[in-house]
Write a protein that holds these residues in place. Structure first.
Motif, PDB file in Angstrom:
ATOM      1  N   UNK A 117      27.602 -39.638  -1.904  1.00 20.88           N
ATOM      2  CA  UNK A 117      28.048 -38.239  -1.898  1.00 20.88           C
ATOM      3  C   UNK A 117      27.274 -37.390  -0.892  1.00 20.88           C
ATOM      4  N   UNK A 118      26.252 -37.945  -0.235  1.00 19.93           N
ATOM      5  CA  UNK A 118      25.315 -37.105   0.511  1.00 19.93           C
ATOM      6  C   UNK A 118      25.954 -36.358   1.670  1.00 19.93           C
ATOM      7  N   UNK A 119      26.885 -36.974   2.374  1.00 20.24           N
ATOM      8  CA  UNK A 119      27.475 -36.278   3.536  1.00 20.24           C
ATOM      9  C   UNK A 119      28.221 -35.015   3.104  1.00 20.24           C
ATOM     10  N   UNK A 124      28.523 -29.069   1.788  1.00 14.88           N
ATOM     11  CA  UNK A 124      28.730 -27.957   0.869  1.00 14.88           C
ATOM     12  C   UNK A 124      27.466 -27.112   0.750  1.00 14.88           C
ATOM     13  N   UNK A 125      26.316 -27.766   0.687  1.00 15.08           N
ATOM     14  CA  UNK A 125      25.056 -27.025   0.582  1.00 15.08           C
ATOM     15  C   UNK A 125      24.833 -26.147   1.805  1.00 15.08           C
ATOM     16  N   UNK A 126      25.089 -26.677   2.996  1.00 15.08           N
ATOM     17  CA  UNK A 126      24.883 -25.895   4.214  1.00 15.08           C
ATOM     18  C   UNK A 126      25.912 -24.782   4.345  1.00 15.08           C
ATOM     19  N   UNK A 127      27.136 -25.026   3.875  1.00 14.31           N
ATOM     20  CA  UNK A 127      28.124 -23.941   3.855  1.00 14.31           C
ATOM     21  C   UNK A 127      27.651 -22.808   2.947  1.00 14.31           C
ATOM     22  N   UNK A 139      30.416 -20.590  -2.501  1.00 18.06           N
ATOM     23  CA  UNK A 139      31.374 -21.571  -2.976  1.00 18.06           C
ATOM     24  C   UNK A 139      30.830 -22.204  -4.258  1.00 18.06           C
ATOM     25  N   UNK A 140      31.696 -22.696  -5.135  1.00 13.87           N
ATOM     26  CA  UNK A 140      31.190 -23.343  -6.349  1.00 13.87           C
ATOM     27  C   UNK A 140      30.407 -24.613  -5.988  1.00 13.87           C
ATOM     28  N   UNK A 141      29.196 -24.704  -6.492  1.00 11.43           N
ATOM     29  CA  UNK A 141      28.396 -25.894  -6.268  1.00 11.43           C
ATOM     30  C   UNK A 141      28.908 -27.025  -7.156  1.00 11.43           C
ATOM     31  N   UNK A 142      28.773 -28.251  -6.696  1.00 16.65           N
ATOM     32  CA  UNK A 142      29.243 -29.401  -7.466  1.00 16.65           C
ATOM     33  C   UNK A 142      28.323 -29.634  -8.646  1.00 16.65           C
ATOM     34  N   UNK A 143      28.903 -29.627  -9.847  1.00 19.03           N
ATOM     35  CA  UNK A 143      28.154 -29.848 -11.078  1.00 19.03           C
ATOM     36  C   UNK A 143      28.262 -31.332 -11.438  1.00 19.03           C
ATOM     37  N   UNK A 144      27.171 -32.072 -11.227  1.00 16.71           N
ATOM     38  CA  UNK A 144      27.178 -33.512 -11.446  1.00 16.71           C
ATOM     39  C   UNK A 144      27.103 -33.888 -12.918  1.00 16.71           C
ATOM     40  N   UNK A 250      32.089 -36.680  -4.498  1.00 16.72           N
ATOM     41  CA  UNK A 250      32.021 -36.646  -3.046  1.00 16.72           C
ATOM     42  C   UNK A 250      33.246 -36.001  -2.427  1.00 16.72           C
ATOM     43  N   UNK A 251      34.431 -36.414  -2.875  1.00 22.55           N
ATOM     44  CA  UNK A 251      35.669 -35.841  -2.347  1.00 22.55           C
ATOM     45  C   UNK A 251      35.765 -34.358  -2.675  1.00 22.55           C
ATOM     46  N   UNK A 252      35.388 -33.991  -3.880  1.00 22.48           N
ATOM     47  CA  UNK A 252      35.433 -32.592  -4.289  1.00 22.48           C
ATOM     48  C   UNK A 252      34.495 -31.742  -3.429  1.00 22.48           C
ATOM     49  N   UNK A 253      33.283 -32.218  -3.210  1.00 23.73           N
ATOM     50  CA  UNK A 253      32.327 -31.457  -2.398  1.00 23.73           C
ATOM     51  C   UNK A 253      32.859 -31.249  -0.987  1.00 23.73           C
TER      52      UNK A 253
END
Length: 286
Positions: A117-119, A124-127, A139-144, A250-253
């Protein structure tokens, strides 16, 4: 290193402001991680539900100076290395270069390790770092920890213009930064990489001007729904129809990270994307 991922982004803030956002724990908790503790040069930790394997902090700083932050990050039993370097781009902008070791297409496609998921997670983090520095809605952060993948974004443009940018191949390719071929009707193709890429998802629901849903197969169905809101557009986006035991984080992010540019595409005069380039390992998927 063959597995080194590199992402370069231009941020609308001077180096000092970007460095503060990267190293001040209070700021990190706003845009990056649920929990963060920093006492450089000895401690740089982040964890929580918005972090891959975020049950506890798994980072340790390796090098820090006025323009570089490098830390080790244990993920799925492997010690990876993350580095963020800052370079001034005039007095009021910064080019940030992110490098991340131990990422591959195979991991991203197979989902056999959280490192896959890192890419998209970093994108998303940099956005969100860019949004934070510009004072914009995050943007909504991905909740793992959750299989509920949904969010909202307010875009300063009429609904018809946002609809066109979501469904027109040329406009969608521009703001997403990657070729997309779109046939905007039920049964039509939605082809990341363009119609010649060899694979296309399928449009499974469409109400012109209001809603489009695309079936990606095992990663589920992405639905974008538009509503007018005081002359602006409220965009609701949902991922559904996947295996709840294996959410497509990963796809969601990746999908969500692109929405920062969708908003800027409509709101920024003389728009230019924040993304400068992404260099991925030469390893190709099997």
């Amino acid at each position: 290193m063959s597995d080194l991922l590199t992402i370069r982004v231009r941020l609308a803030a001077p180096v000092e402001a970007v460095r503060r956002a990267l190293t001040d724990p209070a700021e990190l908790r706003v845009w990056f991680a649920e929990h963060a503790e920093v006492a450089l040069p000895d401690r740089y930790e982040f964890w929580g539900r918005y972090t891959p394997e975020g049950d506890a902090p798994h980072q340790r700083p390796l090098h820090v100076d006025a323009h570089t932050l490098r830390f080790a990050w244990l993920l799925d039993g492997v010690e990876t290395t993350s580095e963020l370097t800052l370079a001034p781009d005039g007095p009021d902008a910064t080019v940030l270069t992110l490098t991340q070791s131990h990422w591959s297409f195979a991991d991203a496609l197979a989902g056999t390790t959280i490192r896959g998921v890192l890419q998209t997670w970093w994108s998303l983090s940099l956005a969100n770092l860019a949004a934070h520095l510009e004072g914009q809605q995050l943007l909504p952060r991905t909740d793992f920890t959750s299989a509920d993948l949904r969010g909202e974004l307010l875009i300063g443009a009429p609904t018809d213009k946002v609809w066109t940018s979501l469904t027109d191949s040329e406009q969608a390719s521009a703001w997403f930064g990657h070729p997309i071929g779109i046939e905007p009707w039920v049964g039509g193709r939605y082809a990341m990489g363009g119609f010649d890429a060899g694979y296309a998802a399928k449009v499974v629901d469409l109400e012109p001007g209001r809603r489009i849903a695309v079936d990606w197969g095992p990663t589920g169905v992405t639905t974008w729904e538009l509503a007018e809101s005081g002359g602006q557009t409220r965009l609701t986006f949902v991922q559904s129809g996947f295996d709840d035991a294996n959410p497509p984080y990963g796809a969601w992010s990746g999908t969500v990270s692109g929405l920062h540019e969708l908003r800027r595409f409509h709101e920024v005069a003389d728009w230019q994307p924040i993304w400068l380039d992404v260099e991925m390992p030469s390893e190709a998927p099997a």
